[in-house]
Design a protein around this motif. Structure first.
Motif, mmCIF file in Angstrom:
data_model
loop_
_atom_site.group_PDB
_atom_site.id
_atom_site.type_symbol
_atom_site.label_atom_id
_atom_site.label_comp_id
_atom_site.label_asym_id
_atom_site.label_seq_id
_atom_site.Cartn_x
_atom_site.Cartn_y
_atom_site.Cartn_z
ATOM 1 N N SER A 9 -66.669 21.876 -20.349
ATOM 2 C CA SER A 9 -67.846 21.002 -20.305
ATOM 3 C C SER A 9 -68.854 21.412 -19.238
ATOM 4 N N THR A 27 -74.068 24.225 -18.418
ATOM 5 C CA THR A 27 -73.279 23.732 -19.549
ATOM 6 C C THR A 27 -72.935 24.929 -20.425
ATOM 7 N N HIS A 76 -71.333 27.427 -23.409
ATOM 8 C CA HIS A 76 -71.140 27.395 -24.859
ATOM 9 C C HIS A 76 -70.131 28.461 -25.241
ATOM 10 N N ARG A 77 -69.902 28.632 -26.514
ATOM 11 C CA ARG A 77 -68.885 29.564 -26.987
ATOM 12 C C ARG A 77 -69.172 31.007 -26.577
ATOM 13 N N THR A 92 -70.814 31.862 -23.739
ATOM 14 C CA THR A 92 -70.978 31.977 -22.291
ATOM 15 C C THR A 92 -69.876 32.853 -21.710
ATOM 16 N N HIS A 128 -74.301 20.480 -34.693
ATOM 17 C CA HIS A 128 -74.716 21.541 -33.744
ATOM 18 C C HIS A 128 -75.359 20.953 -32.486
ATOM 19 N N GLY A 147 -74.218 20.886 -29.441
ATOM 20 C CA GLY A 147 -74.075 21.734 -28.264
ATOM 21 C C GLY A 147 -75.097 22.845 -28.216
ATOM 22 N N SER A 148 -75.305 23.529 -29.329
ATOM 23 C CA SER A 148 -76.216 24.674 -29.341
ATOM 24 C C SER A 148 -77.678 24.251 -29.325
ATOM 25 N N ASP A 176 -77.988 21.965 -25.688
ATOM 26 C CA ASP A 176 -77.392 22.508 -24.471
ATOM 27 C C ASP A 176 -76.502 21.468 -23.770
ATOM 28 N N THR A 188 -72.307 19.430 -24.016
ATOM 29 C CA THR A 188 -70.933 19.571 -24.480
ATOM 30 C C THR A 188 -70.375 18.190 -24.813
#
Length: 563
Positions: free
Chosen positions: A244, A254, A256-257, A259, A321, A323-324, A327, A329
């Motif tokens: 998170s 924050t 993401h997949r 990162t 979507h 999160g994407s 930005d 979690t």
């Protein structure tokens, strides 16, 4: 003073009927709260109040009372279906199959003992004896919807002159006491000690490999994982988790997949409790983090956001979507007081509460996206409710022809709405139906329905109840009801303990649920601080309720043809 006479005695007056129902329900509810040694009859006392009032000549138009009775029954079983529907299918998970088998065994034993008492105690030359037995059986297992289903089956056969509610009322009081006393007898026989049972529950709670979300702060120390993305870490560790927040070079972001995680980075990891140790072992060590004190252009916040937009009902988290795009979690989802892991495949429903972590402006944007308008949850979804009732009545009216039975079998006004409500509560989102109903509103709907039904049954049967008791049949009904209650509960409780080693408090919840006996559950809950009785009760209750309604109808249709 003619208006007072009309108000009290004019059975065709709507005002008289409203006055009658208001009095019966109000007095019945108040008397039902009176406890004797911690036991009360609850709303069932409305039935007895209606009987007393009708005995003294206060009644109403039979057709109107019958309509109120059926409508109250529909409201009750439909709201009950909405309540137990989400747990109906999940109850067959670990431990559920065993408990439901025992509940089915208890239902079968109830029927076997009931038929046995019919041959031993009832006057078989009287054609009304078997229908009365079904009323006694419904009272012996404190199952009011079963009584309603049996009465409807009698109406289908054209037999409207048998007041089987008299048998129900005779058997009900001893049934409440029996379900409470019999497990205590089993407890003495098996020499069960309260301290050991509570200790066992405490150990089970500690050893429970729960899948509830857990959060831990970790420092990345595994050199072999340096430079890997979050997605690659999930695949290498072979565990599902969500990162998170991530602290890199003094800045909180924050992730993401995609990162990339480097040595020395500090991560806030959310996962299932079962996976926590494995993730911690492979990623790094636990650290104390005070990210709130780190200065950034915009502080990170964590908020609970409620899904209230109807168009999101039935969508998965992955489809949104969030999160994407924003930005942020999503770390967990809370539904009906239960925390769920926020996987991409999780299907959202109206009323779900999302735990969102990210920058304040991004979290606010997510709140606007999903709704987060609590007032929308206050408004009842009447369209879904009456669509469900409509489909339930149609479904319950479908005749099923069974060879050897002269009258087609129907689920009727009790079984049809119950089945449809269970299905809608679980799968309604697939049809675009919003099934969310506040717990208080659902409880109000359920209690109003059962109150109207019980009052109607009492008012209709009260004129002949005292005569039934005084003629000697009442004592027969009471004895038959006691046997129908006690013998199956004793056998099932003994098997649950001796063969399956079930915890005593779970046994009480099991037999209370298999008897659809809320007073017995209330008594069980008062005996322990653990929730074992309530868990067992809710595990077997949905299937039991359905089978009680179905078997009551089958007994009437088959029994009246054979005996």
């Amino acid at each position: 003073m003619d208006w007072i006479k009309s108000l009290l005695f004019d059975t065709e007056s709507i005002a008289h009927l409203l006055l009658l129902y208001s009095f019966v329900i109000a007095v019945g509810v108040m008397l039902g709260k009176v406890k004797f040694r911690g036991i009360s009859f609850g709303v069932a006392f409305i039935l007895f109040t209606g009987i007393v009032v009708a005995h003294f000549g206060f009644t109403g138009n039979v057709k109107t009372i019958s309509f109120i009775q059926d409508f109250g029954l529909i409201l009750f079983v439909y709201s009950l279906g909405l309540q137990v529907g989400p747990s109906f299918f999940s109850s067959f998970l670990k431990g559920g199959i065993k408990m439901n088998r025992l509940a089915v065994l208890m239902i079968v034993l109830n029927i076997v003992v009931a038929i046995g008492t019919y041959f031993l105690l009832f006057d078989r030359s009287n054609p009304d004896s078997f229908p009365m037995l079904v009323g006694v059986l419904s009272g012996a297992v404190t199952n009011t919807p079963g009584l309603g289903a049996a009465e409807e089956a009698l109406r289908q056969m054209g037999n409207t002159g048998v007041e089987i509610a008299n048998g129900y009322a005779c058997a009900y009081p001893l049934a409440v006491l029996g379900v409470i006393m019999v497990p205590m007898i089993v407890k003495a026989i098996c020499r069960i000690k309260d301290d050991k049972e509570n200790e066992e529950l405490e150990n089970m709670k500690k050893e429970d490999t729960s899948t509830k979300p857990m959060r831990q702060y970790l420092a990345m120390t595994n050199e072999r994982l340096d430079g890997k993305t979050i997605l690659e870490l999930r695949r290498l560790i072979n565990r599902e988790f969500i990162c998170s927040r991530l602290l890199h070079d003094g800045e909180v972001i924050t992730p993401h997949r995609d990162t990339v995680v480097h040595l020395g980075d500090q991560l806030c990891v959310v996962s299932a409790e079962d996976d926590g140790e494995a993730i911690r072992t492979l990623l790094g060590s636990v650290v104390d983090v005070e990210w709130d004190s780190i200065k950034s252009a915009e502080p990170m916040v964590s908020r609970r956001i409620v899904v209230t937009k109807e168009k999101l009902n039935g969508k998965t988290l992955g489809e949104l979507h969030l999160g994407s795009i924003y930005d942020v979690t999503i770390t967990r989802v809370v539904r009906s007081s239960t925390e769920l892991f926020a996987s991409a495949s999780l299907v959202l429903q109206i009323g779900d509460r999302l735990s969102v972590v990210g920058k304040a402006s991004s979290v606010a944007a997510v709140a606007q996206r999903v709704g987060n308008e609590m007032k929308r949850l206050d408004a009842p979804n009447l369209a879904t409710m009456f669509i469900g009732i409509l489909v339930g009545v149609l479904f319950g009216s479908i005749p099923l022809t069974i060879p050897g039975i002269p009258t087609p079998l129907k689920l009727g006004l009790a079984g049809g709405p119950l089945v449809v409500a269970i299905l809608i509560s679980r799968f309604g989102y697939k049809m675009g139906l919003v099934t969310y109903t506040k717990a208080s509103a659902l409880m109000m709907l359920r209690e109003v329905g059962i109150a109207l039904f019980l009052a109607s049954v009492g008012i209709k049967s009260g004129a002949t109840f005292v005569e039934t008791i005084m003629s000697g049949d009442g004592l027969t009904f009471m004895l038959a009801g006691l046997l129908i209650t006690v013998i199956p509960v004793f056998v099932v409780a003994l098997i649950a303990r001796k063969r399956h080693g079930m915890n005593y408090y779970s046994i009480i919840g099991l037999v209370a649920g298999a008897s659809t006996n809320p007073p017995a559950l209330a008594f069980a809950n008062a005996q322990t601080e653990h929730d074992a009785p309530a868990v067992a009760y809710s595990t077997v209750y949905p299937l039991t309720m359905f089978l009680r309604i179905l078997t009551a109808q089958l007994l009437v249709l088959i029994g009246c043809s054979l005996f």
